[in-house]
Design a protein around this motif. Sequence first.
Motif, PDB file in Angstrom:
ATOM      1  N   ASN A  16       0.829  -1.213   0.000  1.00 34.67           N
ATOM      2  CA  ASN A  16       0.000   0.000   0.000  1.00 34.67           C
ATOM      3  C   ASN A  16       0.862   1.262   0.000  1.00 34.67           C
ATOM      4  OD1 ASN A  16      -2.440  -1.352  -0.052  1.00 34.67           O
ATOM      5  ND2 ASN A  16      -2.661  -1.367   2.163  1.00 34.67           N
ATOM      6  N   LYS A  20       1.080   4.175  -2.912  1.00 44.79           N
ATOM      7  CA  LYS A  20       0.904   5.601  -2.624  1.00 44.79           C
ATOM      8  C   LYS A  20       2.121   6.389  -3.096  1.00 44.79           C
ATOM      9  CE  LYS A  20      -1.832   5.043   1.552  1.00 44.79           C
ATOM     10  NZ  LYS A  20      -1.826   5.223   3.016  1.00 44.79           N
ATOM     11  N   ARG A  26      -3.784  -0.333  -6.034  1.00 50.03           N
ATOM     12  CA  ARG A  26      -3.337  -1.690  -5.721  1.00 50.03           C
ATOM     13  C   ARG A  26      -3.612  -2.632  -6.895  1.00 50.03           C
ATOM     14  NH1 ARG A  26      -1.756  -3.973  -0.699  1.00 50.03           N
ATOM     15  NH2 ARG A  26      -2.166  -6.201  -0.643  1.00 50.03           N
TER      16      ARG A  26
END
Length: 66
Positions: A16, A20, A26
């Motif tokens: 994750n 970012k 994802r």
Amino acid sequence: MKTIQCKDSVTIISINEFCKYIGISRSTFYRYLKAERIPSPIKFGAGHSGLRVSTVKKWLDDLEVK
């Protein structure tokens, strides 16, 4: 950026956090993974996986060279 410090000075970033950081979802991560466009994550612990920060840095450096 959240990281996990493992033994032998290996620093891991979660999938994750990686997504970012580079600005992808994802699902895009897994699509890129299948197409071998991004580094493969490593598994650690029960149901956890992430990427070595050193591998991510090298991958980013290699992208800049191309």
